[in-house]
Structures are given as structure tokens and as C-alpha cells.
Write an enzyme that holds these catalytic residues in place. Structure first.
Site, short mmCIF file in Angstrom:
data_model
loop_
_atom_site.label_atom_id
_atom_site.label_comp_id
_atom_site.label_asym_id
_atom_site.label_seq_id
_atom_site.Cartn_x
_atom_site.Cartn_y
_atom_site.Cartn_z
N SER A 76 0.69 -1.47 0.15
CA SER A 76 -0.17 0.09 -0.02
C SER A 76 0.97 1.10 0.00
CB SER A 76 -1.08 0.05 1.10
OG SER A 76 -1.96 -0.82 0.77
N LYS A 79 -0.20 3.70 -2.51
CA LYS A 79 -1.13 4.83 -2.24
C LYS A 79 -0.36 6.24 -2.22
CE LYS A 79 -4.59 1.84 -0.43
NZ LYS A 79 -3.98 0.68 -0.20
N SER A 323 -6.02 3.26 4.49
CA SER A 323 -5.62 2.81 3.32
C SER A 323 -6.49 2.04 2.43
CB SER A 323 -4.54 1.51 3.76
OG SER A 323 -3.64 1.15 2.86
#
Length: 486
Positions: A76, A79, A323
Site C-alpha cells: 500500500s 498509494k 489505506s
């Protein structure tokens, strides 16, 4: 003489204070050799691939790197790239819209024609907003809609899942299908999912109570669970049948045990949203005489209502703090729609790469597969991540970007996010502002840090090929301590 000694004492105090201040200001990382030796000595990292990059906040100079140019899966941490590109390309004030159109006319209490619910990617749309649409139609004096209730999700393409989404994630809220017309059950904005709450019965062996948020007939429940004695252990599990919206609840929940809550992805988010809207209409006493269907709004219609989401500068908070995968993929498709006229992963990723390159982020060592980082085939380097975080500081939207990142050890959900339970008893509590990342055998942590000597750094830690008994999060904390000599 006393006055002289007093003045000398004051002067000595000032000099000592200045000396201490100088020591604080000039404090630096341990030597590169020392850090590398410490990392190599960590038995927990044997067999894993690890990369570390540390930069100066002020100059962007790489102060330390350990496999800094080695390509690894960022999980993640992907991101960070998605959020920065979206803020740059769409702008902090960008909003997502949901519209109500009709191709008919109202006469008496009947809307003669079709009613269109037009989605343009809003991940914050909820049953509450659909209720408000229905209430507004009722206030206009409408009791019947003679035509169909049609959902238009053509703002994006009809590819629902990113290319590498694991089949095992299909029913998870973070693996929900992507549609331009979608609904979130709560203000966590896990669009395309429904919240299921299981509450134990007062009677042993009785089935627990199962509640849906939002309540809807779109999802059906098969409740095979039972309530057990208070001393037993909870074993509740949820399973949604493939390509259906039937959820099986099995296992045991002890009497007087707290309610078990779990969000689960639904199939067909467009029809899910349409069904919720029809139920909102029915709750207001408005009957749709036609069918529910998916289609595109004609060119000549009347736009009756338009609802805007919160601006992107606010949306990035739940996106980064929690997230949120769905928001990530929606941002990719929105960049594609705005940048190339096509709301698809291919177009969105192409726009993202172009925008980041124009910002000064070198992407030569990157592979982009999605916006959320759920694909193991996404690749980047620790040096690229810290380069992005350095470049971001010069952008007008940096404050929103920085404030969206989780803060270590802060329990408040909207501040601590995915770091709220970490570094709690550490000197780094409240001093690490960073994005977490987790996949099977992958862990990452990248962001900004102020160490005990009040000097700030940009850092990235990426670990791949972890074994089942290697706790990536625990190792990240060990590495932070080694790096910053705490």
C-alpha cells in the site's frame, strides 16, 4: 567581586547552552557502515529482501541507502504515488458527483418517463444521500414513476477488478468491485461493500441476530451460526458465494459477547446502489412502475438534482489513514477520465505516470499495475519512494497530503489511522508520519520522521519475501530504532 562571579556564571551557562544547542542541531545518523552492520546482523531478516532509503528533508540528499535501487513490491505504499498524482492532476478541490435525471415530465403526482441515477465515481455516496434524493422527489409531489429506474455507471468502464486482484480477496471489503455508481455503508467509504453485524442471542443454542448496514433486500443472509455459553470462544466467519450476494454466517458467538462487525464486498455495485435507491423511494411512498436496469442517460434529459462529494483534500484522509483500496482505484479511473477521456485502469495509470514524471519523480524503476498496491506485480525502489516524498514538499497541496498520512501511536482513528496501535511506548510516538503497506510476505513503511534529536528525515523501508514467522511490522520498528540510533 560577587557581581563578577555572577556574571561569569551566567556567561558559562549561556556558552554551555549554546554548545548543547549546537550538538542537537548537528546531530546526524550513525555511520553508513554501522547501520549496514546492524541490519545485516538482524536474524529476523534472513531470507527476506529489504530496502531502506533515508533522505534529508531540506536538501533531498540521500543520507543512507541499503539496496535503495532494488525493485520490490511496495504494497500500500503505492498509494503515496496515487495520492500525490491525484492531488496534482485533479486538484485538492476536486469533487465527485451523483446526479438525478429524467427524460419525462411530471403531471399531477406522476413522473411520466424514466428516472436516471447517474454515477460519476463518488465513493462517499451512502444510503443517507439516496434517502435525501427520494425525499426531494417526494417534496416535488411525485408518488409514481411510470418508467424505469436506470443506473448510469458509464463515467468509468465496466472492468470491475484490477488486473491482479487475488481471487481470495473478491469478497473482502478491500477487494470490492469498482463502479462509477457505487455506495458506501459507513464514513470509512469502503464503497461497494455492506456492513454485517452479528449480535449474540440471549438464549444458548439460538441463532444470533444478523443486521445489515444499510438494510437492504439486495443481500440475503443464510444464518447457520449459534449462540454459545459465555465462556466459549467466538468462531464467527462470513462467506459470500462466488458471483452472488448470498452471505453464509457460520460459527459460534458467546452469549453477552460484543457484537461482531465485518464489512464484505458485494457483486454488481451498480445494481446494489439502484436497489438501495428504489428502497429509499419506497420508504417515501414513491412507486416505480417500471424495472430496475443499467443504461446510459440520453443526451436530452432534465437534470433534477446534483450531489457533490467532499473535496479531494478531505477525501485523502480516509484514503490514506485507513489505506482504502476502493478510493485508490477510483482515483486512478478518475485521472483517466479527466486526462484522457476514458475512466479505465490503463488510461488512469498512463496519466498518473505522466503527472509524476512532470513533477520530477523518476519512474524508470517502477512497474504500475493498480492504484492501491494490492498487486504483487507493482514494483518500485526505496529511493524512488523517498524521492516522491521529497518532491511532494514543494507542491501547493503538500499540507493536505502530509495531514492524510497516519501518525504513529495516536489512538484517534482519523489521526493515527493504520499506525494508531504502533510505536505506542516508543520515543517515536507522534513523530512518525508515514504510510503503511501490507501484503502476504510484504511489509512497507515510508514517510517523514523526527528523531529524538529533533531532526527530520524522509525514509522508506520495504521488505519482501518474508516468511510466515517473520513479523514485518515488528521488524520495521527494530529497523527504525537501528536507523535513528534510539
Amino acid at each position: 567581586m560577587k557581581t563578577y562571579k555572577y556574571l561569569c556564571s551566567i556567561l558559562l551557562f549561556i556558552l554551555v547552552s549554546m554548545s548543547c544547542s549546537l550538538t542537537v542541531a548537528e546531530a546526524s545518523l550513525p555511520s553508513s557502515e554501522s547501520i549496514t552492520e546492524r541490519l545485516d546482523a538482524l536474524p529476523q531478516l534472513r531470507g527476506a529482501s529489504i530496502a531502506v532509503s533515508i533522505r534529508s528533508v531540506q536538501t533531498g540528499e540521500i543520507l543512507y541507502q541499503y539496496n535503495g535501487d532494488k525493485r520490490l513490491s511496495p504494497a500500500s505504499n503505492m498509494k503515496l504515488f496515487t495520492g500525490a498524482a491525484a492531488l496534482q492532476m485533479l486538484g485538492p478541490k476536486h469533487t465527485f458527483h451523483t446526479e438525478i435525471h429524467t427524460d419525462g415530465k411530471q403531471k399531477w403526482k406522476v413522473l411520466f418517463g424514466n428516472l436516471y441515477l447517474v454515477g460519476k465515481g463518488d465513493p462517499t455516496l451512502s444510503k443517507t444521500e439516496l434517502d435525501q434524493f427520494a425525499k426531494a422527489l417526494k417534496e416535488q409531489g411525485i408518488d409514481y414513476i411510470s418508467g424505469d429506474l436506470i443506473g448510469d455507471d458509464s463515467w468509468y468502464d465496466d472492468v470491475r477488478y484490477s488486473i491482479d486482484l487475488p481471487w481470495s480477496d473478491e469478497q473482502t471489503y478491500y477487494g470490492a468491485p469498482i463502479s462509477a455508481l457505487t455506495t458506501s455503508p459507513t464514513n470509512d467509504y469502503n464503497a461497494g461493500s455492506i456492513l454485517i453485524t452479528i449480535t449474540p442471542s440471549d438464549s444458548i443454542d439460538a441463532a444470533p441476530l444478523v443486521q445489515l448496514t444499510p438494510p437492504t433486500t439486495f443481500v440475503s443472509i443464510k444464518n447457520k451460526a449459534r449462540t454459545t455459553k459465555p465462556t466459549s470462544k467466538p468462531t464467527i466467519t462470513l462467506d459470500r458465494n462466488h458471483l452472488t450476494n448470498t452471505v453464509l454466517v457460520v460459527g459460534e458467538i458467546p452469549r453477552a459477547y460484543p457484537a461482531v462487525k465485518e464489512s464484505i464486498a458485494i457483486t454488481n455495485p451498480t445494481n446494489y446502489t439502484l436497489t438501495l435507491f428504489q428502497e429509499s423511494l419506497e420508504e417515501q411512498g414513491i412507486k416505480v412502475l417500471g424495472s430496475l436496469k443499467r443504461g446510459e442517460v440520453p443526451n436530452k434529459t432534465i437534470r433534477m438534482m446534483d450531489r457533490a462529494s467532499v473535496p479531494l483534500e478531505q477525501l485523502v484522509v480516509p484514503f490514506m489513514k485507513q489505506s482504502n483500496n476502493t478510493i485508490a482505484e477510483i482515483l486512478i479511473k478518475e485521472m483517466g477520465k479527466k486526462g484522457e477521456g476514458e475512466g479505465s485502469w490503463d488510461s488512469g495509470l498512463a496519466v498518473e505516470k505522466r503527472v509524476l514524471t512532470e513533477m520530477g519523480v523518476s519512474l524508470n524503476d517502477m512497474v504500475f499495475r493498480d492504484g492501491s498496491g494490492i498487486s504483487h506485480l507493482n514494483l518500485t525502489t526505496a529511493n524512488t519512494v523517498t524521492n516522491l516524498l521529497f518532491v511532494a514538499q514543494d507542491q501547493p497541496w503538500f499540507h493536505s497530503f502530509y495531514e492524510s498520512l497516519p501518525v504513529a501511536g495516536i489512538e484517534e482513528k482519523q489521526i493515527g489511522g493504520t499506525l494508531k496501535g504502533r510505536f505506542i511506548d516508543s520515543p517515536f510516538k507522534g513523530k512518525i508520519v508515514a504510510k503503511t503497506g501490507s501484503l502476504t510476505n510484504v511489509s512497507s513503511l515510508s514517510g517523514y520522521l523526527e528523531n529524538g534529536r529533533k531532526k527530520e528525515y524522509i525514509f522508506a523501508i520495504m521488505m519482501n519475501h518474508l516468511s510466515e514467522n517473520q513479523n514485518g511490522k515488528e521488524m520495521e520498528e527494530k529497523i527504525i530504532n537501528l536507523l535513528f540510533n534510539e
